[in-house]
Scaffold this motif. Structure first.
Motif, PDB file in Angstrom:
ATOM      1  N   LEU A  12       0.849  -1.198   0.000  1.00  0.00           N
ATOM      2  CA  LEU A  12       0.000   0.000   0.000  1.00  0.00           C
ATOM      3  C   LEU A  12       0.881   1.243   0.000  1.00  0.00           C
ATOM      4  N   CYS A  13       1.794   1.309   0.971  1.00  0.00           N
ATOM      5  CA  CYS A  13       2.675   2.464   1.094  1.00  0.00           C
ATOM      6  C   CYS A  13       3.870   2.082   1.959  1.00  0.00           C
ATOM      7  N   GLY A  14       4.834   2.976   1.996  1.00  0.00           N
ATOM      8  CA  GLY A  14       6.003   2.709   2.820  1.00  0.00           C
ATOM      9  C   GLY A  14       6.879   3.937   2.950  1.00  0.00           C
ATOM     10  N   ALA A  15       7.788   3.858   3.920  1.00  0.00           N
ATOM     11  CA  ALA A  15       8.738   4.947   4.137  1.00  0.00           C
ATOM     12  C   ALA A  15      10.077   4.333   4.533  1.00  0.00           C
ATOM     13  N   SER A  16      11.140   5.043   4.177  1.00  0.00           N
ATOM     14  CA  SER A  16      12.490   4.590   4.492  1.00  0.00           C
ATOM     15  C   SER A  16      13.245   5.685   5.234  1.00  0.00           C
ATOM     16  N   TYR A  17      13.808   5.304   6.380  1.00  0.00           N
ATOM     17  CA  TYR A  17      14.664   6.224   7.111  1.00  0.00           C
ATOM     18  C   TYR A  17      15.956   6.463   6.332  1.00  0.00           C
ATOM     19  N   ASN A  19      16.738   6.520   2.981  1.00  0.00           N
ATOM     20  CA  ASN A  19      16.769   7.483   1.870  1.00  0.00           C
ATOM     21  C   ASN A  19      15.737   8.597   2.018  1.00  0.00           C
ATOM     22  N   GLN A  20      15.109   8.664   3.227  1.00  0.00           N
ATOM     23  CA  GLN A  20      14.168   9.751   3.540  1.00  0.00           C
ATOM     24  C   GLN A  20      13.089   9.893   2.463  1.00  0.00           C
ATOM     25  N   LYS A  21      12.502   8.756   2.066  1.00  0.00           N
ATOM     26  CA  LYS A  21      11.465   8.783   1.037  1.00  0.00           C
ATOM     27  C   LYS A  21      10.213   8.087   1.524  1.00  0.00           C
ATOM     28  N   TYR A  22       9.083   8.534   0.946  1.00  0.00           N
ATOM     29  CA  TYR A  22       7.783   7.933   1.178  1.00  0.00           C
ATOM     30  C   TYR A  22       7.249   7.462  -0.159  1.00  0.00           C
ATOM     31  N   TYR A  23       6.547   6.334  -0.161  1.00  0.00           N
ATOM     32  CA  TYR A  23       6.012   5.762  -1.384  1.00  0.00           C
ATOM     33  C   TYR A  23       4.554   5.385  -1.172  1.00  0.00           C
ATOM     34  N   LEU A  24       3.697   5.744  -2.120  1.00  0.00           N
ATOM     35  CA  LEU A  24       2.308   5.293  -2.140  1.00  0.00           C
ATOM     36  C   LEU A  24       2.085   4.584  -3.469  1.00  0.00           C
ATOM     37  N   ASN A  25       1.643   3.346  -3.415  1.00  0.00           N
ATOM     38  CA  ASN A  25       1.383   2.561  -4.614  1.00  0.00           C
ATOM     39  C   ASN A  25       0.303   3.256  -5.453  1.00  0.00           C
ATOM     40  N   THR A  27      -1.796   2.122  -7.359  1.00  0.00           N
ATOM     41  CA  THR A  27      -3.059   1.385  -7.314  1.00  0.00           C
ATOM     42  C   THR A  27      -4.040   2.045  -6.349  1.00  0.00           C
ATOM     43  N   PHE A  28      -3.503   2.761  -5.364  1.00  0.00           N
ATOM     44  CA  PHE A  28      -4.339   3.370  -4.330  1.00  0.00           C
ATOM     45  C   PHE A  28      -4.453   4.886  -4.483  1.00  0.00           C
ATOM     46  N   ALA A  29      -4.176   5.396  -5.659  1.00  0.00           N
ATOM     47  CA  ALA A  29      -4.210   6.832  -5.908  1.00  0.00           C
ATOM     48  C   ALA A  29      -5.608   7.423  -5.705  1.00  0.00           C
ATOM     49  N   ARG A  30      -6.643   6.601  -5.802  1.00  0.00           N
ATOM     50  CA  ARG A  30      -8.013   7.103  -5.674  1.00  0.00           C
ATOM     51  C   ARG A  30      -8.483   7.206  -4.227  1.00  0.00           C
ATOM     52  N   LEU A  31      -7.638   6.821  -3.283  1.00  0.00           N
ATOM     53  CA  LEU A  31      -8.003   7.001  -1.877  1.00  0.00           C
ATOM     54  C   LEU A  31      -8.197   8.487  -1.595  1.00  0.00           C
ATOM     55  N   PRO A  32      -9.064   8.836  -0.652  1.00  0.00           N
ATOM     56  CA  PRO A  32      -9.226  10.255  -0.300  1.00  0.00           C
ATOM     57  C   PRO A  32      -7.895  10.870   0.156  1.00  0.00           C
ATOM     58  N   GLN A  34      -7.188  12.892   2.481  1.00  0.00           N
ATOM     59  CA  GLN A  34      -7.011  12.853   3.938  1.00  0.00           C
ATOM     60  C   GLN A  34      -6.416  11.505   4.370  1.00  0.00           C
ATOM     61  N   VAL A  35      -6.865  10.415   3.760  1.00  0.00           N
ATOM     62  CA  VAL A  35      -6.344   9.084   4.079  1.00  0.00           C
ATOM     63  C   VAL A  35      -4.886   8.975   3.621  1.00  0.00           C
ATOM     64  N   LYS A  36      -4.612   9.449   2.414  1.00  0.00           N
ATOM     65  CA  LYS A  36      -3.231   9.411   1.911  1.00  0.00           C
ATOM     66  C   LYS A  36      -2.303  10.231   2.802  1.00  0.00           C
ATOM     67  N   ASP A  37      -2.771  11.381   3.254  1.00  0.00           N
ATOM     68  CA  ASP A  37      -1.955  12.220   4.143  1.00  0.00           C
ATOM     69  C   ASP A  37      -1.697  11.513   5.473  1.00  0.00           C
ATOM     70  N   GLU A  38      -2.738  10.882   6.018  1.00  0.00           N
ATOM     71  CA  GLU A  38      -2.597  10.194   7.304  1.00  0.00           C
ATOM     72  C   GLU A  38      -1.613   9.019   7.184  1.00  0.00           C
ATOM     73  N   LEU A  39      -1.676   8.292   6.083  1.00  0.00           N
ATOM     74  CA  LEU A  39      -0.733   7.191   5.857  1.00  0.00           C
ATOM     75  C   LEU A  39       0.703   7.706   5.772  1.00  0.00           C
ATOM     76  N   GLN A  40       0.886   8.811   5.058  1.00  0.00           N
ATOM     77  CA  GLN A  40       2.229   9.374   4.915  1.00  0.00           C
ATOM     78  C   GLN A  40       2.785   9.818   6.262  1.00  0.00           C
TER      79      GLN A  40
END
Length: 116
Positions: A12-17, A19-25, A27-32, A34-40
């Protein structure tokens, strides 16, 4: 037609200490938003706190799991803190995580919403 990824987890998503990056698949771009922000926020804060790499993944059955990895020899990574923080997030974000699992089952796996 069967999905060829049915035996593998879908990230779904992930983060790495590291390389200081966040990733959202995508496939889930249509999520609201607010949800994407909360996941990040959740993923980035997790890796800032304990280090390593965190991914949120869906199992083929639709269960949302936390997967944590660290580079070999990483002195900063806090394995115990990682486990405790995951349990805390699962409690505090229970509703969000359940909603995401339901979304995955309905929108991605195409299961019917008839279960209660």
């Amino acid at each position: 037609m069967a999905n060829k990824e049915t035996t593998e987890n879908l990230v779904l998503c992930g983060a790495s200490y590291y390389n200081q990056k966040y990733y959202l698949n995508e496939t889930f771009a249509r999520l609201p938003q607010q949800v994407k922000d909360e996941l990040q926020i959740m993923c980035v804060a997790f890796t800032e706190d304990v280090g390593g790499v965190l991914t949120l993944e869906f199992t083929p059955e639709g269960e949302l799991i936390f997967s944590v990895r660290s580079e070999e020899g990483d002195q900063r990574f806090d394995e115990i803190g990682s486990g405790l923080l995951i349990k805390k997030l699962q409690r505090e974000k229970e509703e969000l995580l359940e909603q995401l699992s339901l979304y995955y089952k309905l929108a991605i796996l195409g299961q019917s919403g008839g279960q209660s």
